[in-house]
Design a protein around this motif. Structure first.
Motif, mmCIF file in Angstrom:
data_model
loop_
_atom_site.group_PDB
_atom_site.id
_atom_site.type_symbol
_atom_site.label_atom_id
_atom_site.label_comp_id
_atom_site.label_asym_id
_atom_site.label_seq_id
_atom_site.Cartn_x
_atom_site.Cartn_y
_atom_site.Cartn_z
ATOM 1 N N LEU A 169 -8.824 -18.135 -2.130
ATOM 2 C CA LEU A 169 -7.492 -17.737 -2.583
ATOM 3 C C LEU A 169 -7.000 -16.494 -1.848
ATOM 4 O O LEU A 169 -5.821 -16.383 -1.521
ATOM 5 C CB LEU A 169 -7.513 -17.477 -4.094
ATOM 6 N N PHE A 170 -7.925 -15.571 -1.604
ATOM 7 C CA PHE A 170 -7.566 -14.301 -0.952
ATOM 8 C C PHE A 170 -8.831 -13.680 -0.391
ATOM 9 O O PHE A 170 -9.848 -13.586 -1.077
ATOM 10 C CB PHE A 170 -6.928 -13.349 -1.968
ATOM 11 N N ALA A 171 -8.792 -13.287 0.875
ATOM 12 C CA ALA A 171 -9.911 -12.591 1.504
ATOM 13 C C ALA A 171 -9.383 -11.310 2.140
ATOM 14 O O ALA A 171 -8.520 -11.374 3.022
ATOM 15 C CB ALA A 171 -10.582 -13.475 2.550
ATOM 16 N N PRO A 172 -9.877 -10.144 1.717
ATOM 17 C CA PRO A 172 -9.292 -8.885 2.181
ATOM 18 C C PRO A 172 -9.458 -8.632 3.668
ATOM 19 O O PRO A 172 -8.618 -7.988 4.285
ATOM 20 C CB PRO A 172 -10.037 -7.825 1.348
ATOM 21 N N VAL A 227 -12.296 3.562 -13.077
ATOM 22 C CA VAL A 227 -13.055 4.609 -13.746
ATOM 23 C C VAL A 227 -12.300 5.935 -13.786
ATOM 24 O O VAL A 227 -12.660 6.822 -14.559
ATOM 25 C CB VAL A 227 -14.429 4.803 -13.060
ATOM 26 N N VAL A 228 -11.260 6.089 -12.965
ATOM 27 C CA VAL A 228 -10.456 7.311 -12.939
ATOM 28 C C VAL A 228 -8.985 6.917 -12.953
ATOM 29 O O VAL A 228 -8.466 6.421 -11.946
ATOM 30 C CB VAL A 228 -10.751 8.170 -11.688
ATOM 31 N N PRO A 229 -8.288 7.098 -14.071
ATOM 32 C CA PRO A 229 -6.859 6.770 -14.096
ATOM 33 C C PRO A 229 -6.115 7.536 -12.998
ATOM 34 O O PRO A 229 -6.306 8.749 -12.838
ATOM 35 C CB PRO A 229 -6.408 7.222 -15.488
ATOM 36 N N ASP A 230 -5.303 6.805 -12.232
ATOM 37 C CA ASP A 230 -4.534 7.421 -11.146
ATOM 38 C C ASP A 230 -5.421 8.163 -10.152
ATOM 39 O O ASP A 230 -5.028 9.195 -9.578
ATOM 40 C CB ASP A 230 -3.461 8.365 -11.707
ATOM 41 N N GLY A 231 -6.630 7.644 -9.909
ATOM 42 C CA GLY A 231 -7.565 8.272 -8.977
ATOM 43 C C GLY A 231 -7.302 7.858 -7.537
ATOM 44 O O GLY A 231 -6.164 7.546 -7.154
ATOM 45 N N ARG A 232 -8.359 7.823 -6.738
ATOM 46 C CA ARG A 232 -8.211 7.502 -5.319
ATOM 47 C C ARG A 232 -7.643 6.094 -5.140
ATOM 48 O O ARG A 232 -7.979 5.169 -5.880
ATOM 49 C CB ARG A 232 -9.576 7.575 -4.626
ATOM 50 N N CYS A 288 -7.519 -2.669 -3.046
ATOM 51 C CA CYS A 288 -7.057 -3.769 -3.898
ATOM 52 C C CYS A 288 -5.631 -3.549 -4.384
ATOM 53 O O CYS A 288 -5.021 -4.448 -4.956
ATOM 54 C CB CYS A 288 -7.991 -3.943 -5.093
ATOM 55 N N GLY A 289 -5.099 -2.335 -4.184
ATOM 56 C CA GLY A 289 -3.743 -2.029 -4.640
ATOM 57 C C GLY A 289 -3.697 -1.106 -5.840
ATOM 58 O O GLY A 289 -2.638 -0.550 -6.154
#
Length: 314
Positions: free
Chosen positions: A78-81, A162-167, A171-172
């Motif tokens: 379906l999707f391959a990065p 694991v970190v809201p609004d982190g790095r 994946c977007g």
């Protein structure tokens, strides 16, 4: 002796091998991946399969492992990065060219299956495999069966946040686990430390030709093995995130063993000791429950080929 071919398709290489029913690779071949051209990628896969098939008359099927989302029928990517595959019917395309049945699987799932059948997971029915490389790959074995999810794209543990609004993550989203616990995360920590505290990171900079951008995973591991405080600090930071993530997975899945693979696992106990400590500190109900073992993967880069080949038998 039942023979199948396993193919590991990555963004830079296509590696394939003929595998017997004991998980032994009898012959192996490798080619560069034309990653921007889906048609040429399928042709390279067919080329390596035909080459191996020509040397072994009794090859019965092909297992194809690739990074990305593979549908529930194990036929379409379906999707391959790292490949130009979007809704790519790769099973059909390769079958038409090689004349053998083809099974398509996510590469981390194939690796997990290889380790479960022939590597560090032998004897365990409940396994979580984590590969720490550029990002985090994950494969889950439950009751001796590969867990794939309803739509075939389960076990993407590297992308729980694991970190809201982190790095920012490829994946977007932002704050994904793999941005803090992976080979890339280790390099990020070391380069950041070298920029803000070059005196502390003197050995790392020396190994990186004097530039933060020159520091990569092998240099950090080398410095850590020498006892360099900066390198060891980078390992502790990444191990802390890794152990916490494993504890979260244990709360949900309760596996008997976590198997750690990928390039970062080459560091061995430099990584494993602080991961185990962080896992024990973060485990829910600690002191009142059995604790999953945390092991290094055994099959190395061969696991994807071996696992994909064995899945082609099922």
């Amino acid at each position: 002796m039942a023979l199948t071919i396993g193919v590991d398709v990555g963004g830079t290489k296509v590696a394939a091998g003929v595998v017997d029913d004991r998980g032994t690779i009898l012959e192996k071949v490798r080619r560069p991946t034309p990653s921007t051209n889906p048609k040429e990628t399928a042709e390279v896969i067919a080329e390596v399969v035909d080459l191996l098939k020509g040397k072994f008359e009794d090859v019965s099927a092909v297992g194809l492992g690739t990074a990305g989302f593979v549908d529930e029928t194990r036929s379409t990517v379906l999707f391959a990065p790292n490949l130009a595959w979007r809704d790519e019917p790769i099973k059909q395309k390769v079958e038409e060219q090689v004349g053998l049945p083809v099974v398509v699987e996510n590469d981390a799932n194939a690796t997990a299956w290889g380790e479960a059948r022939f590597g560090a997971g032998r004897g365990e029915d409940f396994i979580v495999l984590i590969t720490l490389g550029t990002g985090i790959g994950c494969g889950i074995i439950i009751n001796g069966e590969l867990y794939r999810g309803r739509f075939g794209i389960g076990a993407e543990a590297g992308h729980f946040r694991v970190v809201p609004d982190g790095r920012r993550c490829g994946c977007g989203n932002r704050g994904c686990w793999e941005q803090y616990a992976s080979g890339n995360a280790l390099v990020h920590e070391a380069r950041e430390l070298a920029r803000v505290s070059p005196a502390m990171a003197g050995r790392l900079l020396e190994l990186g030709d004097g530039r933060p951008e020159g520091i990569s995973g092998p240099e950090i591991t080398e410095a850590a093995r020498e006892g360099d405080k900066a390198a060891l600090e980078c390992f502790r930071t990444v191990a802390q995130w890794t152990g916490q993530g494993l504890a979260d997975l244990a709360a949900i899945l309760d596996p008997g063993a976590f198997i750690i693979g990928g390039g970062l696992s080459d560091a061995g106990d430099l990584l494993l000791d602080p991961v185990r400590a962080a896992f024990g500190d973060a485990l829910t109900g600690r002191g009142h429950r059995p604790v999953a073992d945390i092991r290094i993967a055994e099959l190395g880069s061969a696991a994807g080929i071996v696992g994909a080949a064995d899945l082609a038998r099922t």
